[in-house]
Write a protein that holds these residues in place. Sequence first.
Motif, PDB file in Angstrom:
ATOM      1  N   LEU A  78       0.864  -1.180   0.000  1.00 51.38           N
ATOM      2  CA  LEU A  78       0.000   0.000   0.000  1.00 51.38           C
ATOM      3  C   LEU A  78       0.895   1.223   0.000  1.00 51.38           C
ATOM      4  CD1 LEU A  78      -2.902   1.268   0.374  1.00 51.38           C
ATOM      5  CD2 LEU A  78      -2.407   1.247   2.844  1.00 51.38           C
ATOM      6  N   ALA A  79       0.612   2.173  -0.893  1.00 54.76           N
ATOM      7  CA  ALA A  79       1.462   3.357  -0.981  1.00 54.76           C
ATOM      8  C   ALA A  79       0.636   4.605  -1.216  1.00 54.76           C
ATOM      9  CB  ALA A  79       2.490   3.199  -2.094  1.00 54.76           C
ATOM     10  N   PHE A  80       1.097   5.704  -0.622  1.00 55.29           N
ATOM     11  CA  PHE A  80       0.489   7.014  -0.829  1.00 55.29           C
ATOM     12  C   PHE A  80       1.298   7.707  -1.918  1.00 55.29           C
ATOM     13  CE2 PHE A  80      -0.632  11.425   0.792  1.00 55.29           C
ATOM     14  CZ  PHE A  80      -1.964  11.328   0.431  1.00 55.29           C
ATOM     15  N   PHE A  81       0.768   7.624  -3.130  1.00 55.92           N
ATOM     16  CA  PHE A  81       1.446   8.154  -4.303  1.00 55.92           C
ATOM     17  C   PHE A  81       0.928   9.544  -4.651  1.00 55.92           C
ATOM     18  CE2 PHE A  81       1.849   3.533  -5.470  1.00 55.92           C
ATOM     19  CZ  PHE A  81       3.234   3.489  -5.545  1.00 55.92           C
ATOM     20  N   GLY A  82       1.738  10.284  -5.410  1.00 58.64           N
ATOM     21  CA  GLY A  82       1.228  11.433  -6.120  1.00 58.64           C
ATOM     22  C   GLY A  82       0.501  10.950  -7.368  1.00 58.64           C
ATOM     23  N   GLY A  83      -0.115  11.881  -8.083  1.00 58.85           N
ATOM     24  CA  GLY A  83      -0.863  11.485  -9.271  1.00 58.85           C
ATOM     25  C   GLY A  83       0.001  10.745 -10.281  1.00 58.85           C
ATOM     26  N   LEU A  84       1.189  11.288 -10.584  1.00 59.88           N
ATOM     27  CA  LEU A  84       2.066  10.686 -11.585  1.00 59.88           C
ATOM     28  C   LEU A  84       2.645   9.362 -11.116  1.00 59.88           C
ATOM     29  CD1 LEU A  84       3.696  10.626 -14.184  1.00 59.88           C
ATOM     30  CD2 LEU A  84       5.354  12.180 -13.104  1.00 59.88           C
ATOM     31  N   THR A  85       3.195   9.306  -9.912  1.00 58.95           N
ATOM     32  CA  THR A  85       3.790   8.054  -9.435  1.00 58.95           C
ATOM     33  C   THR A  85       2.725   6.969  -9.292  1.00 58.95           C
ATOM     34  OG1 THR A  85       3.711   9.024  -7.207  1.00 58.95           O
ATOM     35  CG2 THR A  85       5.855   8.969  -8.326  1.00 58.95           C
ATOM     36  N   GLY A  86       1.498   7.357  -8.949  1.00 58.66           N
ATOM     37  CA  GLY A  86       0.416   6.384  -8.898  1.00 58.66           C
ATOM     38  C   GLY A  86       0.129   5.791 -10.267  1.00 58.66           C
ATOM     39  N   VAL A  87       0.108   6.646 -11.279  1.00 58.03           N
ATOM     40  CA  VAL A  87      -0.079   6.165 -12.656  1.00 58.03           C
ATOM     41  C   VAL A  87       1.051   5.216 -13.035  1.00 58.03           C
ATOM     42  CG1 VAL A  87       0.047   6.890 -15.080  1.00 58.03           C
ATOM     43  CG2 VAL A  87      -1.469   8.100 -13.495  1.00 58.03           C
ATOM     44  N   GLN A  88       2.288   5.602 -12.747  1.00 58.88           N
ATOM     45  CA  GLN A  88       3.434   4.759 -13.086  1.00 58.88           C
ATOM     46  C   GLN A  88       3.342   3.396 -12.393  1.00 58.88           C
ATOM     47  OE1 GLN A  88       6.386   7.611 -11.767  1.00 58.88           O
ATOM     48  NE2 GLN A  88       6.930   8.153 -13.865  1.00 58.88           N
ATOM     49  N   ALA A  89       2.973   3.417 -11.114  1.00 57.51           N
ATOM     50  CA  ALA A  89       2.887   2.162 -10.351  1.00 57.51           C
ATOM     51  C   ALA A  89       1.791   1.259 -10.891  1.00 57.51           C
ATOM     52  CB  ALA A  89       2.638   2.480  -8.874  1.00 57.51           C
ATOM     53  N   ARG A  90       0.643   1.822 -11.222  1.00 57.80           N
ATOM     54  CA  ARG A  90      -0.469   0.993 -11.714  1.00 57.80           C
ATOM     55  C   ARG A  90      -0.202   0.475 -13.116  1.00 57.80           C
ATOM     56  NH1 ARG A  90      -3.033   5.056  -8.756  1.00 57.80           N
ATOM     57  NH2 ARG A  90      -3.499   6.278 -10.614  1.00 57.80           N
ATOM     58  N   GLY A  95      -3.923  -4.380 -12.354  1.00 54.41           N
ATOM     59  CA  GLY A  95      -4.798  -4.826 -11.277  1.00 54.41           C
ATOM     60  C   GLY A  95      -4.670  -4.009 -10.015  1.00 54.41           C
ATOM     61  N   ALA A  96      -3.571  -3.256  -9.881  1.00 54.40           N
ATOM     62  CA  ALA A  96      -3.428  -2.361  -8.731  1.00 54.40           C
ATOM     63  C   ALA A  96      -4.504  -1.284  -8.803  1.00 54.40           C
ATOM     64  CB  ALA A  96      -2.041  -1.736  -8.707  1.00 54.40           C
ATOM     65  N   GLN A  97      -5.019  -0.878  -7.643  1.00 55.06           N
ATOM     66  CA  GLN A  97      -6.154   0.036  -7.616  1.00 55.06           C
ATOM     67  C   GLN A  97      -5.909   1.246  -6.725  1.00 55.06           C
ATOM     68  OE1 GLN A  97      -9.135  -0.201  -9.306  1.00 55.06           O
ATOM     69  NE2 GLN A  97      -8.200  -1.918 -10.398  1.00 55.06           N
ATOM     70  N   ALA A  98      -6.279   2.425  -7.238  1.00 55.69           N
ATOM     71  CA  ALA A  98      -6.369   3.618  -6.392  1.00 55.69           C
ATOM     72  C   ALA A  98      -7.633   3.452  -5.554  1.00 55.69           C
ATOM     73  CB  ALA A  98      -6.452   4.871  -7.250  1.00 55.69           C
ATOM     74  N   ASN A 271      -9.063   4.330 -10.373  1.00 51.05           N
ATOM     75  CA  ASN A 271      -8.032   4.598 -11.372  1.00 51.05           C
ATOM     76  C   ASN A 271      -8.461   5.616 -12.429  1.00 51.05           C
ATOM     77  OD1 ASN A 271      -6.771   2.599  -9.936  1.00 51.05           O
ATOM     78  ND2 ASN A 271      -6.596   1.137 -11.624  1.00 51.05           N
ATOM     79  N   SER A 272      -9.745   5.666 -12.724  1.00 55.18           N
ATOM     80  CA  SER A 272     -10.220   6.551 -13.788  1.00 55.18           C
ATOM     81  C   SER A 272      -9.986   8.027 -13.466  1.00 55.18           C
ATOM     82  CB  SER A 272     -11.705   6.309 -14.055  1.00 55.18           C
ATOM     83  OG  SER A 272     -12.497   6.654 -12.929  1.00 55.18           O
ATOM     84  N   ASN A 273      -9.874   8.358 -12.180  1.00 55.66           N
ATOM     85  CA  ASN A 273      -9.646   9.759 -11.802  1.00 55.66           C
ATOM     86  C   ASN A 273      -8.325  10.295 -12.345  1.00 55.66           C
ATOM     87  OD1 ASN A 273     -12.035   9.978 -10.363  1.00 55.66           O
ATOM     88  ND2 ASN A 273     -11.097   9.421  -8.404  1.00 55.66           N
ATOM     89  N   TYR A 274      -7.405   9.392 -12.694  1.00 56.59           N
ATOM     90  CA  TYR A 274      -6.043   9.810 -13.033  1.00 56.59           C
ATOM     91  C   TYR A 274      -5.725   9.637 -14.519  1.00 56.59           C
ATOM     92  CZ  TYR A 274      -6.013  10.004  -8.061  1.00 56.59           C
ATOM     93  OH  TYR A 274      -6.356  10.338  -6.773  1.00 56.59           O
ATOM     94  N   ARG A 275      -6.786   9.468 -15.321  1.00 51.83           N
ATOM     95  CA  ARG A 275      -6.571   9.324 -16.763  1.00 51.83           C
ATOM     96  C   ARG A 275      -5.954  10.586 -17.365  1.00 51.83           C
ATOM     97  NH1 ARG A 275     -12.461   6.581 -17.806  1.00 51.83           N
ATOM     98  NH2 ARG A 275     -11.909   4.436 -17.192  1.00 51.83           N
ATOM     99  N   ASN A 276      -6.383  11.754 -16.884  1.00 50.27           N
ATOM    100  CA  ASN A 276      -5.838  12.995 -17.435  1.00 50.27           C
ATOM    101  C   ASN A 276      -4.368  13.159 -17.065  1.00 50.27           C
ATOM    102  OD1 ASN A 276      -6.208  15.547 -18.874  1.00 50.27           O
ATOM    103  ND2 ASN A 276      -5.810  16.495 -16.876  1.00 50.27           N
ATOM    104  N   ILE A 277      -4.000  12.739 -15.846  1.00 50.16           N
ATOM    105  CA  ILE A 277      -2.593  12.790 -15.440  1.00 50.16           C
ATOM    106  C   ILE A 277      -1.764  11.906 -16.375  1.00 50.16           C
ATOM    107  CG2 ILE A 277      -0.951  12.145 -13.635  1.00 50.16           C
ATOM    108  CD1 ILE A 277      -2.474  14.668 -12.952  1.00 50.16           C
ATOM    109  N   GLU A 278      -2.260  10.704 -16.664  1.00 52.54           N
ATOM    110  CA  GLU A 278      -1.546   9.818 -17.581  1.00 52.54           C
ATOM    111  C   GLU A 278      -1.427  10.439 -18.961  1.00 52.54           C
ATOM    112  OE1 GLU A 278      -1.920   5.387 -19.642  1.00 52.54           O
ATOM    113  OE2 GLU A 278      -3.142   5.864 -17.873  1.00 52.54           O
TER     114      GLU A 278
END
Length: 288
Positions: A78-90, A95-98, A271-278
């Motif tokens: 479990l990790a507290f990511f920023g928007g970009l690092t969360g995208v990179q990790a997923r 299957g990883a989920q925000a 995960n869909s919340n971060y599509r724009n970041i990706e």
Amino acid sequence: MMVSVVLLALASTACSGGSEQAVLRVGGIPDQDSHRLARRYQVFADYLSQQLGVPVEYVPSVDYAAVVTAFSQDELQLAFFGGLTGVQARLQNPGAQAVAQREHDARFHSRFIVREGLAVDSLADLKEQAQGLTITFGSESSTSGHLMPRYFLTQAGIDPDEDFQSLPNFSGSHDLTWQLVQSGSFDVGVLSEDVWNRAVNNGKVDGSKVREFYTTPDYFDYNWTARPELDQVYGEGFSGKLRQALLALNTQEHGAILELFSTEGFIESDNSNYRNIESVARGLGIVR
């Protein structure tokens, strides 16, 4: 060799009556003062262990990329990511989920700051004067300290790699960004609104040396992301219990924890919340 394997197996089960109890390891991007982060995650780990009934351990990381790597290698579940690092990790871990975010992470902003005495009050002013100025971002993998500021600079017609006096600096953390501008090491900086607001409110910022001049439009940022196999490792329904434990944090009972996360509570995310970041990261060539 066989004896060593048997001893290791016995050691792993000795404290749990013969059945191994998996440890949940948590971490987060080192976006600010390390002492504050250590306090944050220790009290959070204690809370989570009580709620979930499993040992929870905080694993610190040296930089943003190291958190993504640790998550991908299952050294963090479990990790507290920023928007970009969360995208990179997923992207690296299908299957990883925000699972949760702070309420204001749906409307996050970056703050551009400048040395006092410079006539810069907008991105238009910055564009006119960039050739004679220096700039520092935060970490290269930071959403609020690099990705989105770079995007908004390019939208304003400013190429951070070409238009300033020198190539951009990367301070590594938001706290260091404002300190570098305040000390005069750089003319312009950009950082997380949370860190800037806290530094100002706590009286750490010297307004005679540095000031804010621009706030970006909003975007999604920080999030808790969980690995996909939690239910298989920790038991059926564990991922749901984890999400509920995050959502149950409230100011009446857990004010100390929430203050360290600069929030009054967590809400559901996906995960869909971060599509724009990706999309922004792909457009800038940061994610391929």
